[in-house]
Design a protein around this motif. Structure first.
Motif, PDB file in Angstrom:
ATOM      1  N   CYS A   1       0.789  -0.948   0.071  1.00  0.00           N
ATOM      2  CA  CYS A   1      -0.084   0.125  -0.102  1.00  0.00           C
ATOM      3  C   CYS A   1       0.818   1.445  -0.029  1.00  0.00           C
ATOM      4  CB  CYS A   1      -0.971  -0.003   1.137  1.00  0.00           C
ATOM      5  SG  CYS A   1      -0.275   0.552   2.656  1.00  0.00           S
ATOM      6  N   GLU A   2       0.195   2.370  -0.084  1.00  0.00           N
ATOM      7  CA  GLU A   2       1.026   3.535  -0.303  1.00  0.00           C
ATOM      8  C   GLU A   2       1.595   4.082   0.890  1.00  0.00           C
ATOM      9  OE1 GLU A   2       1.975   5.349  -2.850  1.00  0.00           O
ATOM     10  OE2 GLU A   2       0.906   4.929  -4.586  1.00  0.00           O
TER      11      GLU A   2
ATOM     12  N   TYR B   1      -6.232   1.817  -1.284  1.00  0.00           N
ATOM     13  CA  TYR B   1      -5.099   2.701  -1.165  1.00  0.00           C
ATOM     14  C   TYR B   1      -3.797   1.881  -1.430  1.00  0.00           C
ATOM     15  CZ  TYR B   1      -2.379   6.397   1.339  1.00  0.00           C
ATOM     16  OH  TYR B   1      -1.365   7.437   1.865  1.00  0.00           O
TER      17      TYR B   1
ATOM     18  N   VAL C   1      -4.011   8.932   6.321  1.00  0.00           N
ATOM     19  CA  VAL C   1      -3.386   8.609   4.963  1.00  0.00           C
ATOM     20  C   VAL C   1      -3.192   9.984   4.218  1.00  0.00           C
ATOM     21  CG1 VAL C   1      -3.972   6.410   4.927  1.00  0.00           C
ATOM     22  CG2 VAL C   1      -5.579   8.124   4.055  1.00  0.00           C
TER      23      VAL C   1
ATOM     24  N   TYR D   1      -5.188  10.804  -0.264  1.00  0.00           N
ATOM     25  CA  TYR D   1      -6.104   9.895  -0.353  1.00  0.00           C
ATOM     26  C   TYR D   1      -6.611  10.114  -1.769  1.00  0.00           C
ATOM     27  CZ  TYR D   1     -10.407   7.718   0.261  1.00  0.00           C
ATOM     28  OH  TYR D   1     -11.615   6.763   0.019  1.00  0.00           O
TER      29      TYR D   1
ATOM     30  N   VAL E   1      -6.575   7.207  -4.706  1.00  0.00           N
ATOM     31  CA  VAL E   1      -7.738   6.471  -5.116  1.00  0.00           C
ATOM     32  C   VAL E   1      -8.172   6.846  -6.451  1.00  0.00           C
ATOM     33  CG1 VAL E   1     -10.075   5.842  -4.433  1.00  0.00           C
ATOM     34  CG2 VAL E   1      -8.567   6.025  -2.806  1.00  0.00           C
TER      35      VAL E   1
END
Ligand code: SF4
Length: 369
Positions: A107-108, A238, A271, A274, A278
């Motif tokens: 994930c990021e 994400y 996060v 975002y 996305v």
């Protein structure tokens, strides 16, 4: 599609011509005249060595992805479903996923730790995957039920209002994972999926928490799955571009969340970027993946102007054939008491405003909301 008294809307949603058109491949898999993508990936031979450099494997992936997409439109009368001795496109995806796990960039958050060595990143998920429950879910969107839903323990987000906080957050630091969930290897996961298929699930729905920290286990489990069933990715979305490279060809149906601006994503889920991430991933699955997508937009109280409207505007412009579930079921949970503006139930006037705005933009939402 047979009528089900638990969800009559499921029957009527499939009467909608637009739904049939936008989800034609998914419906084809249900009716048995289309093949799920992972079965095609399993039958596409692929030359590589496990100890090839990551760079070389990623290059092969790009080439094979093109070949895969040409095969998609072929009419199949028969596919070899036994485990072949030769390596396949799916083996390549599994090999790369395992390399990413050793410097985790699923994930990021990009924790870049070696989970294979027992190190843990933000999500605290080790190299093994843990399933908290798996069952036929009748509460998902109309066209998805009954959905063979597999809930993974743990999440890469820290949403202050999480409604699944028992499986995503509160186990952290209190108990060992094995005390709250069942450890699964790829074969176990495939057995769960095959059992749900036998129980008449329309799809295998990977959720959590979030499935992203478990990409390696999910891809590996497909080697042991044999049923022609839709593979569905139900996630905060994400994930990194590299992770999406591994999934974009083999996932049949996408069920991503999209609920915040960049600022609100940072404030409520911890996060960065975002909206940018996305929206980037959505464009990718729309243009290069199956394009069969239901976007879940959870309407947060007092967030029409900063979040709901810009998201709907993006959808109508960039991914217009996606269908949107405008979710009115927000309720204050977990730590939302710390944020007065969202420490309240969703408001029916706001929900109506969002639905009217979606209508103005020409977004299809009603059959799945
Ligand atoms: S999946 Fe977990 S360990 Fe990997 S980058 Fe995301 S939060 Fe970090």
């Amino acid at each position: 599609m047979t009528f089900n008294f638990r969800r009559p809307d499921a029957y009527f949603a499939w009467k909608d011509k637009e739904i049939l058109k936008r989800f034609s491949r998914y419906r084809g898999i249900i009716d048995g005249h289309q093949l799920s993508r992972y079965l095609i990936a399993k039958n596409l031979e692929c030359e590589f060595n496990h100890n090839d450099s990551l760079e070389k494997l990623e290059k092969i992936l790009k080439q094979k992805s093109k070949e895969f997409n040409m095969l998609l439109n072929k009419k199949y009368t028969f596919l070899e479903n036994s485990v072949s001795k030769k390596k396949s496109f799916l083996d390549l995806l599994e090999t790369i996923a395992n390399k990413y796990l050793e410097d985790c960039i699923f994930c990021e958050r990009k924790c870049k730790i070696n989970r294979r060595d027992g190190k843990k990143g933000y999500c605290l998920i080790p190299a093994d995957s843990y399933v908290s429950s798996a069952f036929l879910h009748y509460g998902e969107e109309s066209v998805l039920v009954p959905s063979g839903t597999i809930f993974f323990q743990g999440c890469n987000f820290g949403c202050v209002f999480c409604q699944n906080y028992d499986i995503s957050q509160t186990w952290k630091g209190k108990k060992g994972l094995s005390e709250v969930a069942r450890r699964v290897d790829p074969q176990d996961l495939a057995n769960i999926a095959e059992k749900l298929t036998k129980e008449n699930a329309l799809n295998i729905n990977y959720v959590g928490g979030d499935p992203i920290p478990n990409i390696h286990t999910i891809i590996a489990s497909l080697k042991y799955q044999t049923s022609n069933i839709c593979q569905l990715w139900n996630s905060n979305f994400y994930l990194t571009e590299k992770s999406l490279d591994l999934l974009v060809d083999i996932i049949d149906f996408w069920l991503p969340d999209f609920k915040f601006s960049n600022e609100c994503g940072l404030k409520y889920s911890g996060v960065k970027n975002y909206f940018n991430i996305v929206s980037r991933n959505l464009k990718r699955i729309y243009n290069k993946g199956s394009g069969e997508i239901i976007i879940r937009h959870l309407v947060l109280p007092n967030h029409i102007e900063c979040c709901s409207k810009p998201i709907l505007k993006f959808i109508s412009k960039e991914v217009p054939n996606s269908v949107v579930n405008i979710m009115a079921q927000y309720r204050p949970e977990f730590r939302s008491y710390k944020y007065p503006e969202i420490n309240q139930y969703s408001n029916s006037k706001e929900i109506q405003k969002i639905k009217d705005y979606a209508d103005e933009l020409g977004i299809l939402w009603e059959p799945v909301s």
